[in-house]
Design a protein around this motif. Structure first.
Motif, PDB file in Angstrom:
ATOM      1  N   SER A 547       1.069  -1.045   0.171  1.00 28.92           N
ATOM      2  CA  SER A 547       0.469  -0.332   0.052  1.00 28.92           C
ATOM      3  C   SER A 547       0.945   1.329  -0.579  1.00 28.92           C
ATOM      4  CB  SER A 547      -1.299   0.156   1.280  1.00 28.92           C
ATOM      5  OG  SER A 547      -0.110  -0.004   1.845  1.00 28.92           O
ATOM      6  N   SER A 548       0.231   2.359  -0.702  1.00 25.85           N
ATOM      7  CA  SER A 548       1.224   3.665  -0.749  1.00 25.85           C
ATOM      8  C   SER A 548       1.577   4.134   0.847  1.00 25.85           C
ATOM      9  CB  SER A 548       0.660   4.575  -1.440  1.00 25.85           C
ATOM     10  OG  SER A 548      -0.220   4.803  -0.680  1.00 25.85           O
ATOM     11  N   LYS A 549       0.283   3.609   1.589  1.00 24.30           N
ATOM     12  CA  LYS A 549       1.014   4.189   2.901  1.00 24.30           C
ATOM     13  C   LYS A 549       1.370   3.379   3.522  1.00 24.30           C
ATOM     14  CE  LYS A 549      -1.681   5.274   7.228  1.00 24.30           C
ATOM     15  NZ  LYS A 549      -1.803   4.321   7.786  1.00 24.30           N
ATOM     16  N   THR A 550       2.282   2.190   3.483  1.00 28.16           N
ATOM     17  CA  THR A 550       3.633   1.749   4.103  1.00 28.16           C
ATOM     18  C   THR A 550       4.571   1.798   3.760  1.00 28.16           C
ATOM     19  OG1 THR A 550       2.611  -0.501   2.580  1.00 28.16           O
ATOM     20  CG2 THR A 550       2.910  -0.401   5.456  1.00 28.16           C
ATOM     21  N   ARG A 551       4.000   2.121   2.145  1.00 27.29           N
ATOM     22  CA  ARG A 551       5.268   2.638   1.339  1.00 27.29           C
ATOM     23  C   ARG A 551       6.336   4.140   2.068  1.00 27.29           C
ATOM     24  NH1 ARG A 551       6.919   5.953  -2.333  1.00 27.29           N
ATOM     25  NH2 ARG A 551       4.699   6.129  -3.137  1.00 27.29           N
ATOM     26  N   THR A 552       5.198   4.961   1.605  1.00 24.01           N
ATOM     27  CA  THR A 552       5.717   6.593   2.039  1.00 24.01           C
ATOM     28  C   THR A 552       6.222   6.054   3.513  1.00 24.01           C
ATOM     29  OG1 THR A 552       4.186   6.490   2.318  1.00 24.01           O
ATOM     30  CG2 THR A 552       4.705   7.731   0.528  1.00 24.01           C
ATOM     31  N   GLU A 553       5.374   5.198   4.362  1.00 20.36           N
ATOM     32  CA  GLU A 553       6.034   5.420   5.836  1.00 20.36           C
ATOM     33  C   GLU A 553       7.556   4.649   6.026  1.00 20.36           C
ATOM     34  OE1 GLU A 553       2.441   4.056   8.352  1.00 20.36           O
ATOM     35  OE2 GLU A 553       2.316   6.755   8.222  1.00 20.36           O
ATOM     36  N   ASN A 554       7.420   3.613   6.136  1.00 25.12           N
ATOM     37  CA  ASN A 554       8.447   2.486   5.616  1.00 25.12           C
ATOM     38  C   ASN A 554       9.061   2.740   4.675  1.00 25.12           C
ATOM     39  OD1 ASN A 554       7.399   2.085   8.175  1.00 25.12           O
ATOM     40  ND2 ASN A 554       5.641  -0.240   7.073  1.00 25.12           N
ATOM     41  N   VAL A 555       9.198   2.231   3.253  1.00 18.78           N
ATOM     42  CA  VAL A 555       9.779   1.951   2.764  1.00 18.78           C
ATOM     43  C   VAL A 555      11.549   3.254   2.140  1.00 18.78           C
ATOM     44  CG1 VAL A 555      10.468   1.619   0.448  1.00 18.78           C
ATOM     45  CG2 VAL A 555       8.726   0.259   1.520  1.00 18.78           C
ATOM     46  N   ASP A 556      10.369   4.406   2.740  1.00 17.95           N
ATOM     47  CA  ASP A 556      10.465   5.806   2.218  1.00 17.95           C
ATOM     48  C   ASP A 556      11.702   5.626   3.042  1.00 17.95           C
ATOM     49  OD1 ASP A 556       9.579   5.443  -0.493  1.00 17.95           O
ATOM     50  OD2 ASP A 556       8.452   7.729  -0.083  1.00 17.95           O
ATOM     51  N   THR A 557      10.809   5.530   4.318  1.00 19.61           N
ATOM     52  CA  THR A 557      12.174   6.463   5.098  1.00 19.61           C
ATOM     53  C   THR A 557      13.747   5.978   5.428  1.00 19.61           C
ATOM     54  OG1 THR A 557      10.298   5.291   7.244  1.00 19.61           O
ATOM     55  CG2 THR A 557      10.789   7.617   6.843  1.00 19.61           C
ATOM     56  N   TRP A 558      13.287   4.176   5.311  1.00 20.13           N
ATOM     57  CA  TRP A 558      14.686   3.341   4.842  1.00 20.13           C
ATOM     58  C   TRP A 558      15.509   3.313   4.433  1.00 20.13           C
ATOM     59  CZ3 TRP A 558      11.185  -1.573   5.416  1.00 20.13           C
ATOM     60  CH2 TRP A 558      10.185  -1.185   6.296  1.00 20.13           C
ATOM     61  N   ILE A 559      15.139   3.780   2.534  1.00 16.23           N
ATOM     62  CA  ILE A 559      15.851   3.917   1.766  1.00 16.23           C
ATOM     63  C   ILE A 559      16.275   5.665   1.732  1.00 16.23           C
ATOM     64  CG2 ILE A 559      16.074   4.705  -0.336  1.00 16.23           C
ATOM     65  CD1 ILE A 559      13.398   3.571  -1.174  1.00 16.23           C
ATOM     66  N   GLU A 560      15.505   6.093   3.093  1.00 14.95           N
ATOM     67  CA  GLU A 560      16.672   7.462   3.036  1.00 14.95           C
ATOM     68  C   GLU A 560      17.734   7.298   4.639  1.00 14.95           C
ATOM     69  OE1 GLU A 560      15.671  11.387   2.639  1.00 14.95           O
ATOM     70  OE2 GLU A 560      17.506  11.608   3.665  1.00 14.95           O
ATOM     71  N   ALA A 561      17.017   6.670   5.308  1.00 14.47           N
ATOM     72  CA  ALA A 561      18.277   6.381   6.340  1.00 14.47           C
ATOM     73  C   ALA A 561      19.756   5.659   6.180  1.00 14.47           C
ATOM     74  CB  ALA A 561      17.270   5.802   7.488  1.00 14.47           C
ATOM     75  N   ALA A 562      19.096   4.439   5.265  1.00 19.64           N
ATOM     76  CA  ALA A 562      20.635   4.513   4.380  1.00 19.64           C
ATOM     77  C   ALA A 562      21.518   5.089   3.961  1.00 19.64           C
ATOM     78  CB  ALA A 562      19.860   2.695   3.090  1.00 19.64           C
ATOM     79  N   SER A 563      20.415   5.912   2.577  1.00 22.28           N
ATOM     80  CA  SER A 563      21.693   6.671   1.800  1.00 22.28           C
ATOM     81  C   SER A 563      22.182   7.419   2.804  1.00 22.28           C
ATOM     82  CB  SER A 563      21.281   7.044   0.859  1.00 22.28           C
ATOM     83  OG  SER A 563      19.577   7.767   1.367  1.00 22.28           O
ATOM     84  N   TYR A 564      21.416   8.043   4.385  1.00 24.18           N
ATOM     85  CA  TYR A 564      21.781   8.992   4.356  1.00 24.18           C
ATOM     86  C   TYR A 564      22.986   8.569   5.359  1.00 24.18           C
ATOM     87  CZ  TYR A 564      23.031  12.597   8.436  1.00 24.18           C
ATOM     88  OH  TYR A 564      23.405  13.241   9.289  1.00 24.18           O
ATOM     89  N   ASN A 565      23.058   7.796   6.038  1.00 21.01           N
ATOM     90  CA  ASN A 565      23.852   6.953   7.054  1.00 21.01           C
ATOM     91  C   ASN A 565      24.961   6.622   5.868  1.00 21.01           C
ATOM     92  OD1 ASN A 565      23.200   6.357   9.825  1.00 21.01           O
ATOM     93  ND2 ASN A 565      21.245   6.031   8.741  1.00 21.01           N
ATOM     94  N   TYR A 566      24.842   5.585   4.826  1.00 18.41           N
ATOM     95  CA  TYR A 566      26.249   5.040   4.310  1.00 18.41           C
ATOM     96  C   TYR A 566      26.681   6.718   3.759  1.00 18.41           C
ATOM     97  CZ  TYR A 566      24.859   0.792   3.143  1.00 18.41           C
ATOM     98  OH  TYR A 566      24.553  -1.182   3.436  1.00 18.41           O
ATOM     99  N   MET A 567      26.110   7.625   3.501  1.00 23.33           N
ATOM    100  CA  MET A 567      26.873   9.053   3.054  1.00 23.33           C
ATOM    101  C   MET A 567      27.559  10.083   3.721  1.00 23.33           C
ATOM    102  SD  MET A 567      25.250  10.759  -0.546  1.00 23.33           S
ATOM    103  CE  MET A 567      23.304   9.930   0.011  1.00 23.33           C
ATOM    104  N   ASN A 568      26.965  10.258   5.221  1.00 21.72           N
ATOM    105  CA  ASN A 568      27.315  11.384   5.765  1.00 21.72           C
ATOM    106  C   ASN A 568      28.130  10.854   6.758  1.00 21.72           C
ATOM    107  OD1 ASN A 568      25.829  12.364   3.891  1.00 21.72           O
ATOM    108  ND2 ASN A 568      23.978  13.178   4.962  1.00 21.72           N
ATOM    109  N   ARG A 569      27.973   9.692   7.833  1.00 26.29           N
ATOM    110  CA  ARG A 569      27.972   9.224   9.348  1.00 26.29           C
ATOM    111  C   ARG A 569      29.599   9.157   8.897  1.00 26.29           C
ATOM    112  NH1 ARG A 569      24.967  10.143  13.032  1.00 26.29           N
ATOM    113  NH2 ARG A 569      22.773   8.787  12.674  1.00 26.29           N
ATOM    114  N   GLN A 570      30.071   9.177   9.832  1.00 31.50           N
ATOM    115  CA  GLN A 570      31.568   9.468  10.508  1.00 31.50           C
ATOM    116  C   GLN A 570      32.496   9.904   9.718  1.00 31.50           C
ATOM    117  OE1 GLN A 570      31.709   5.206  11.191  1.00 31.50           O
ATOM    118  NE2 GLN A 570      30.924   5.223  13.248  1.00 31.50           N
TER     119      GLN A 570
END
Lengths: 780, 184
Positions: A547-570
């Protein structure tokens, strides 16, 4: 590394030509100079085979076998008016948004890794067959696609058969050592790589092939090579590429072969890292030759080298993986009775995981009766392929250096691989999944597990049930940046990765989700990013509707978290992983259509904005964003909610960036796609409709003229009057003339300049000049 | 801060285009697009019509009444798109390109214009915020003025807006410029 400069100089650029593009055919540089800049390209058939193989490899996109007929079609029939007019494509092609080429590609990219280790006698035997790389080189192509269906039982006990399951054969400690951008991050983690390697390396002067991938600049360089090749050889020798150019817009925007190549190389040779276990060996093949005087003893020696010797993997890799013992029997010189005896002894010692592989010893040549060419490896890393290209470019002989094998060998190896995967590796993984599921995951997931994870944060409650949990507040070694291989977190990650590789995405998703919170609490950022990335991917890979709700609530945040942490951490960022998570999410989101395609396009522009990639890949991704928008076709007769205009905008942008990279064919393809998108609303009979904005029309016209000039400059004067090539060019120019004439507007003269020959009068005028010039060339 | 303003007919052809810069806080009212930006502007404006249509026909955020002013609807790189839609499905689309400083690209601390200026700069440091109330209000005032002039133009019996007549009236252009000067 400067392979491009010495081996294949780029065609000289003529800035003056670009400005006065209309007069280009006349003031082109002398043919001799442009010929000199193309040293081997048309003269080396073995090199062509190399490029062709990758082109057809990516041409497998249609998944229903339509790639084969188009590839084998003779060029003249492709260019015949009939095939040009029915612009709707072959019936075999899937409609946009349904082709799950990339989904299959992703599934096939994450497969179990099997380490290969062999004794010296075996390596010598196989080198005698003409394979420098030894057993590993022999096995590698066969592991990529296990013959027959492989049945996998998932965590709930349901069986499912997969026809495209495979394993990756790797060297014993290949994949160690991160891409250069991250090298030196943890020098202590690197194991010394000297000593006898399981497989030899192809020697090359300037590019040292590494079987481990993950090096984005190298991947781009490789794609650039392929692009350049297609640019120069598009019309005379590469029907595969030209088909792409000719294809209707839907399939065209769906997949460019170069993007597939990029994605494939991005996923080839996953590095061995602590934060994900895909590259950790699931099993290891240990092979001895029957010529070895004491095979059992030799097997023990090899085992101990792997277990605690020089081939031991770092401590974050679990060492208790499956060992599979192989006795290699030489059919010609060996005594089969003796080998059988040894094999029985092996079975007694090591149990079921044994195999007797019977190979022929002598070298095979193509003209032999039942010789078969060694299949090409699909999943080689970019540096390997670059090295191979370079080797063939500089080689003098025009023969194909790929070794040939007798048919019986091929059958024997196929049987071996099938047995290895279906009877040992997959059951081994299934067993581990269910074991860890019960012992680690269930405990963590239950009430006590929740309590434990809380008590980890609030130490007074420290549970004493698991010593490693209670001993410190976390298992994470924050200094070295990894979890011990025996810690519950490592096991859970392994469980999740195993179930992901076995395509049980539901279990994988729930495990990654638990891991995510754990890693977050431990502040293990890279592990956290990895879990988030894989959680997003497994959520998107499940076949269940999302459902588009789970997608925006979960998947997008996960992708965001993954890319952010890969790119900007440490201090140590890992752009490779950030790019991987974004690129794969784009493809999977795009397949979901409608609003997910919008999100995909957003992630695509994120890649471009955050400078993760160089110019070539940026152009590829621009094209992809356009394709993402193009998937949304909208509903109803008014096509509400379509993203036609957005797609067209990004196509134009892609055309422009291709043009700036001197890739005329690609640029033209994008431009055509854009024009088709812009005209989609108008009456199909009235193709001469101009664009809404005069400025837009002017911009596009100018770009097209410049591209035309570039293409002529690139291709110089090749084609010595062959009818086929001539026909192609004629028809291409006619096509262009349509769109150019299609603009009944007053601005053109002032914008393009007075030097322009009037296109309306003679659409063929540049061609006429060209063909005259060509005739002159011949007379010289 | 540079603006590109376009009026689109219902069949996506431009009826009127105008480019201007901010006149607030010392701006001289001249658009400062680079050549490549200027070339891309029509494409961006045109592509945003996809989003306009979606907002227009999508679920209404304000219960019952469909607003004419759709506010900030789209963004491409540094370009922000706002839209006003008339009863006859004529779209006013305004592209805003804030100065680099206002985007946080350069460390400049100049005051921006009212739109994206004071309030836009006030909240999150120096960064232009297309949805801040002051920006929205300024753009809305501009659109309201333009709409008024537009209505007067199409009331002209010799102007066939339905057949896609391009607005050539110099009076219209000066009125739009005046509205731009007043509010943006």
């Amino acid at each position: 590394m400067t392979p491009l400069q010495d081996a294949t100089p780029k065609p000289p650029k003529y800035p003056a030509d670009l400005e006065a593009s209309m007069t280009l055919p006349k003031q082109r540089a002398s043919p001799a100079s442009s010929l000199a800049s193309l040293p081997y390209r048309r003269s080396n058939p073995s090199l062509q085979k190399l490029f062709e193989s990758t082109a057809s490899l990516s041409g497998s996109r249609a998944s229903s076998g339509s790639a084969t007929p188009t590839a084998s079609v003779v060029p003249t029939s492709v260019f015949s008016p009939g095939s040009r007019l029915n612009g709707t494509g072959t019936p075999n092609r899937l409609p946009p948004g349904v082709s799950d080429e990339y989904r299959n590609l992703i599934q096939r990219a994450f497969v179990p890794h099997v380490a290969v280790l062999a004794d010296t006698e075996t390596q010598e035997l196989i080198r005698g067959k003409g394979l420098e790389g030894g057993l590993l080189q022999l096995l590698r192509p066969f592991g990529e696609l296990v013959p027959g269906k492989v049945t996998i039982r998932d965590s709930v006990g349901a069986s499912r058969s997969w026809g495209d399951f495979g394993v990756r054969f790797v060297g014993s400690n290949d994949g160690l050592g991160l891409p250069p951008s991250q090298a030196g991050r943890n020098p202590g983690l690197r194991v010394s790589t000297d000593g006898q390697r399981a497989g030899g390396r192809i020697s090359s002067s300037s590019i040292r092939p590494r079987r481990v991938g993950g090096d984005v600049p190298l991947i781009e360089e490789l794609v650039e090579r392929h692009l350049q090749y297609s640019e120069f050889n598009a019309h005379d020798s590469m029907p595969g590429y030209f088909d792409q150019n000719d294809a209707p817009v839907q399939t065209e925007s769906n997949s460019s072969p170069f993007y597939s190549l990029f994605l494939k190389r991005l996923l080839s040779g996953l590095p061995l890292v602590p934060h994900e276990t895909f590259a950790h060996p699931v099993a290891s093949v240990i092979a001895v030759s029957s010529k070895n005087p004491n095979p059992i003893e030799e097997l023990r020696k090899l085992y101990s080298r792997q277990n605690d010797g020089d081939l031991q993997l770092p401590q974050w890799v679990e060492n208790q993986y499956l060992r599979y013992y192989v006795l290699v029997h030489d059919e010609e010189t060996g005594d089969i009775a003796k080998s059988n005896q040894t094999f029985d002894a092996m079975k007694r010692h090591f149990g079921l995981h044994c195999h007797l592989l019977r190979l022929k010893g002598q070298q095979c040549i193509p003209s032999d009766d039942d010789s078969v060419r060694l299949p090409t490896c699909e999943w080689i890393s970019a540096s390997e392929e670059l090295a191979e290209i370079q080797k063939r470019e500089t080689a003098d002989d025009i023969t194909d250096p790929t070794p040939y094998l007798p048919d019986s060998d091929i059958t024997a190896i196929r049987t071996f691989v099938r047995e290895l995967v279906a009877q040992s590796v997959v059951p081994h993984m299934e067993r581990h999944v269910s074991q860890w599921n019960e012992q680690v995951l269930a405990r963590r997931r239950g009430i006590s597990g929740r309590f434990m994870s809380i008590s980890k944060r609030w130490t007074p409650f420290g549970g004493n049930r698991n010593s490693s949990v209670s001993s410190s507040s976390s298992n994470y070694d924050s200094h070295a940046g990894f979890y011990q291989a025996s810690s519950p977190e490592s096991l859970m990650r392994k469980l999740a990765d195993y179930s992901f590789m076995l395509r049980d995405f539901k279990l994988a998703l729930s495990t990654y989700d638990i891991l995510r919170t754990d890693f977050n609490n431990d502040k293990a950022w890279r592990h956290y990013a990895g879990a988030a990335e894989m959680a997003a991917l497994s959520a998107l890979l499940t076949t269940a509707p999302l459902s588009s709700k789970t997608r925006t609530e979960n998947v997008d945040t996960w992708i965001e978290a993954a890319s952010y942490n890969y790119m900007n951490r440490q201090q140590n960022t890992t752009p490779y992983y950030a790019l991987r998570s974004l690129a794969l999410s784009i493809e999977l989101l795009r397949l979901r259509g409608s609003s997910a395609a919008d999100a995909a396009a957003r992630w695509g522009s994120r890649i471009l904005d955050s400078n993760l990639v160089g110019p070539v890949a940026a152009a590829l991704f621009t094209e992809r964003v356009s394709a993402c928008y193009a998937v949304r076709t909208g509903v109803g007769s008014l096509r509400l909610g379509s993203r036609r205009r957005k797609a067209a905008l990004w196509s134009i942008l892609a055309a422009e960036s291709w043009f700036r990279l001197d890739k005329a064919l690609q640029a033209e393809k994008c431009l055509d796609a854009a024009l088709r998108l812009y005209n989609a609303h108008f009456d199909p009979a009235d193709v001469v409709e101009s664009l809404p904005f005069p400025q837009m029309q002017a911009f596009i016209d100018e770009l097209r003229n410049e591209i035309l000039g570039l293409r002529l400059a690139n291709r110089g004067f090749e084609g010595s009057g062959e009818d086929g090539a001539e026909g192609v060019e004629q028809s291409l120019v006619v096509e262009e003339a349509e769109t150019l004439d299609a603009s009944p507007r007053a601005h053109r003269k002032s914008l393009i300049g007075a030097v322009a020959p009037p296109m309306d009068v003679g659409p063929l005028s540049p061609m006429l000049e060209r063909s005259e010039e060509r005739r002159d060339d011949q007379f010289e | 801060m540079s603006y590109a303003f376009t009026i689109f007919s219902p069949i996506d052809t431009p009826l009127f285009t105008h480019e201007f810069g901010t006149s607030r806080s010392g701006g001289d009212g001249i658009a400062r697009f680079t050549t490549s930006e200027r070339a891309l502007n029509p494409f961006i404006l045109h592509s945003s019509l996809d989003i306009v249509e979606e907002v227009q026909w999508g679920l209404s955020t304000s219960a019952g009444s469909a607003p004419m002013y759709l506010k900030h609807i789209d963004k491409y790189q540094n370009c922000y798109i706002s839209c006003w839609i008339t009863g006859a499905n004529v779209r006013f689309v305004l592209l805003t390109r804030p100065r680099d400083e206002a985007l946080g690209l350069n460390a400049g601390a100049q005051r921006g214009s009212l739109a994206g200026g004071r309030a836009g700069l006030g909240a999150g440091g120096q960064v232009y915020n297309p949805t801040s109330p002051a920006t929205e209000e300024a753009v809305k005032n501009f659109f309201v003025d333009v709409y008024e002039v537009w209505l007067k133009t199409i009331m002209n019996p010799f102007f066939h807006v339905g057949s896609g007549d391009v607005v050539k009236s110099p009076v219209f252009r000066t009125r739009v410029a005046a509205a731009a000067k007043k509010y943006l």
